[in-house]
Design a protein around this motif. Structure first.
Motif, PDB file in Angstrom:
ATOM      1  N   THR B   3       0.829  -1.200   0.000  1.00  0.00           N
ATOM      2  CA  THR B   3       0.000   0.000   0.000  1.00  0.00           C
ATOM      3  C   THR B   3       0.870   1.259   0.000  1.00  0.00           C
ATOM      4  O   THR B   3       2.028   1.219   0.369  1.00  0.00           O
ATOM      5  CB  THR B   3      -0.909   0.031   1.248  1.00  0.00           C
ATOM      6  N   GLU B   4       0.249   2.358  -0.381  1.00  0.00           N
ATOM      7  CA  GLU B   4       0.991   3.607  -0.452  1.00  0.00           C
ATOM      8  C   GLU B   4       0.708   4.470   0.768  1.00  0.00           C
ATOM      9  O   GLU B   4      -0.325   4.333   1.425  1.00  0.00           O
ATOM     10  CB  GLU B   4       0.593   4.361  -1.719  1.00  0.00           C
ATOM     11  N   HIS B   5       1.636   5.383   1.038  1.00  0.00           N
ATOM     12  CA  HIS B   5       1.436   6.318   2.136  1.00  0.00           C
ATOM     13  C   HIS B   5       0.246   7.220   1.876  1.00  0.00           C
ATOM     14  O   HIS B   5      -0.027   7.581   0.733  1.00  0.00           O
ATOM     15  CB  HIS B   5       2.671   7.204   2.303  1.00  0.00           C
ATOM     16  N   ILE B   6      -0.405   7.620   2.967  1.00  0.00           N
ATOM     17  CA  ILE B   6      -1.489   8.592   2.842  1.00  0.00           C
ATOM     18  C   ILE B   6      -0.894   9.913   2.343  1.00  0.00           C
ATOM     19  O   ILE B   6      -1.470  10.597   1.516  1.00  0.00           O
ATOM     20  CB  ILE B   6      -2.180   8.797   4.217  1.00  0.00           C
TER      21      ILE B   6
END
Lengths: 284, 240
Positions: B3-6
């Motif tokens: 997943t990617e960072h917010i």
């Protein structure tokens, strides 16, 4: 050739010594930590809605355990179970077992007031009583009849304020109102108030979220000092704070404990992907 | 990494860190290849170019370090991100050292430039260089792919470089004993061989860091140590 084999022998010897020391250290670490409180298969329901699902967690003596997780994950709910603060909510139902030094704290014959003296609590917003600084700290000892006379009470108030790191700042004005103190001082007053009933465990629900960084640092320093004599459980939204103050960390998500372990391990090498995603800021 | 960072800019910074390491790694590979070319062809001009190319690698090191420190200060990285940033600092420092070792070889080209050039001597050197360069390339790939198996293969492969180094060491000593006029050249070549051996060691360090980056723990096996030259002696009786 002789020199070489001598060098080799020395290296082997050093290795064996290092291994021995390492084993001794690990043994000492495990031996020193006894379980103070323990939750087994704890489930909490608010009416129909289940907030906690089979939570199992050991709280180790003289250490700081931090509970982290996104809003609504159940960390505060679990914290409140530890001194039965959920009892005041009518629709709240707790199943499973929570023990303090092996005794079930949900035993019907147990005195809840007594329990809350042994398991004190500090809240998010500093909430001193609208009374003098002295009376704020003396309140618990008075209702629990902990002290025999005024001199003893004076001593307890002073020592509690000292342990909370507030004595030097307020010793000349203990008769003044507690609400007149700064936010950080008020929070330390609340900690002094919790300490005054001579608890075993102190629960803290986001104790620094209303404080500035300097006041926060003072509280964190205090938490570290208190650890020598008390067992501390802290709920915090600041991952950095959990990493700074605690020895053990439990990560809650959707009412379950996803991962629990040594704080250093959780923040450098978490084993669960959800933990990693949360602490690195990959989901909210 | 799923997943990617917010925070997108954080994600971008981590990507840029990887990108810079890939570039720095590419430069370092080139430099080692050029340094060896210069050595085998006695190409002074190329050697001078290698020496100046090393500055670019040094500049990358400073740049990556600066970015890593800024990220620690501003992002307070945790878990995988923290490991990536710490490992970036360590890998760039190894790459910088590898660059220095290549530069050192290039400097030696300038010193032995006019000396005799026995072709067979370069044979062992070449296979050592090919191995070392292959290992460097593989370890950089293992970093880019976050591939621990590849990293472990590199880590175990260092023994082979050490084995060639041991035999080269013997070979060069023999040449020196045969004819004292070889001593100057052979000493320089010996240092070049040592440099290649050291490059292998730095590559092994990088492999260890890739393992730590991905799995969060160090490689458990004992590091293979194949360099036995510290225990080698010249036995004069053999010559009689």
């Amino acid at each position: 050739m002789e020199v070489q084999s001598a060098v080799k022998d020395k290296v082997e010897q050093d290795k064996a010594m290092a291994l021995k020391e390492e084993t001794a250290k690990t043994a000492a670490n495990t031996a020193a930590k006894t379980v103070k409180m323990s939750g087994k298969d704890v489930c909490v329901y608010y009416g129909e809605k289940q907030a906690l699902f089979d939570v199992n967690l050991d709280i180790l003596e003289n250490s700081v355990t931090s509970l982290i997780g996104p809003s609504g994950c159940g960390k505060s709910t679990f914290l409140r179970c530890l001194n039965r603060m959920n009892d005041v909510i009518d629709i709240c139902r707790v199943t499973g077992e929570i023990t303090l030094e092996g005794d079930d704290i949900y035993d019907p014959s147990l005195d809840v007031v007594e329990l809350r003296a042994r398991v004190g609590m500090v809240f998010q917003k500093p909430n001193p009583f609208p009374k003098s600084i002295y009376d704020n700290v003396a309140y618990g000892p008075r209702i629990h009849g902990i002290t025999a006379d005024r001199t003893e009470l004076d001593e307890l108030v002073e020592s509690s304020l000292q342990k909370a790191g507030l004595w030097n700042e307020v010793k000349d004005r203990v008769a003044e109102s507690g609400t007149g103190l700064s936010g950080g001082q008020q929070q330390r007053l609340c900690i002094a108030r919790a300490i005054a009933t001579k608890p075993d465990v102190i629960l803290m629900d986001e104790p620094c979220s209303a404080l500035d960084p300097i006041a926060t640092a003072t509280i964190e320093e205090l938490i570290d000092e208190l650890r020598a004599n008390y067992t501390i459980v802290i709920v915090t939204h600041s991952m950095q704070q959990a990493a700074r103050v605690s020895q053990r960390t439990a990560f809650f998500h959707l009412g379950k404990i996803i991962e629990e372990g040594e704080t250093t391990q959780i923040f450098t090498n978490p084993q669960d992907e959800k933990t990693q995603d949360y602490i690195t800021g990959r989901f909210g | 990494m799923s997943t990617e960072h917010i925070v997108t800019s954080y994600e971008d910074e981590l990507a840029s860190l990887d990108n810079k390491i890939a570039q720095m790694g590419g430069l370092t590979e080139h430099l080692i290849a050029d340094a060896f070319d210069a050595l085998s062809k006695r190409d002074a001009e190329l050697a001078v170019k290698v020496i100046s190319d090393d500055d670019k690698i040094d500049q990358f090191e400073l740049d990556i370090e600066e970015q890593a420190i800024a990220m620690i200060a501003r992002r307070q990285p945790m878990a995988l991100d923290l490991r990536q940033i710490m490992v970036a600092i360590k890998i760039t420092s190894d790459l910088e050292r590898i660059g220095d070792l290549g530069k050192n070889m290039a400097k030696r080209v300038l010193s032995i430039h006019s000396e005799r050039h026995p072709a067979q001597l370069m044979h062992g050197m070449r296979s050592m260089q090919e191995l070392a360069l292959g290992q460097l390339k593989d370890v950089l790939d293992s970093y880019a792919e976050r591939n621990t198996n590849k990293a472990l293969a590199v880590w175990r492969g260092d023994e082979e470089i050490d084995a060639i180094y041991n035999s080269l060491f013997r070979e060069l000593l023999t040449y020196m004993m045969e004819d004292p006029r070889n001593i100057g050249l052979c000493t320089h070549l010996l240092f070049c061989a040592k440099n290649l051996e050291r490059i292998g060691d730095h590559t092994t360090n990088i492999a260890e860091n890739v393992h730590y980056l991905v799995l969060g723990n160090p490689i458990q096996e004992e590091r293979p140590k194949g360099d036995k030259t510290s225990q080698m002696l010249v036995n004069h009786d053999d010559q009689d």
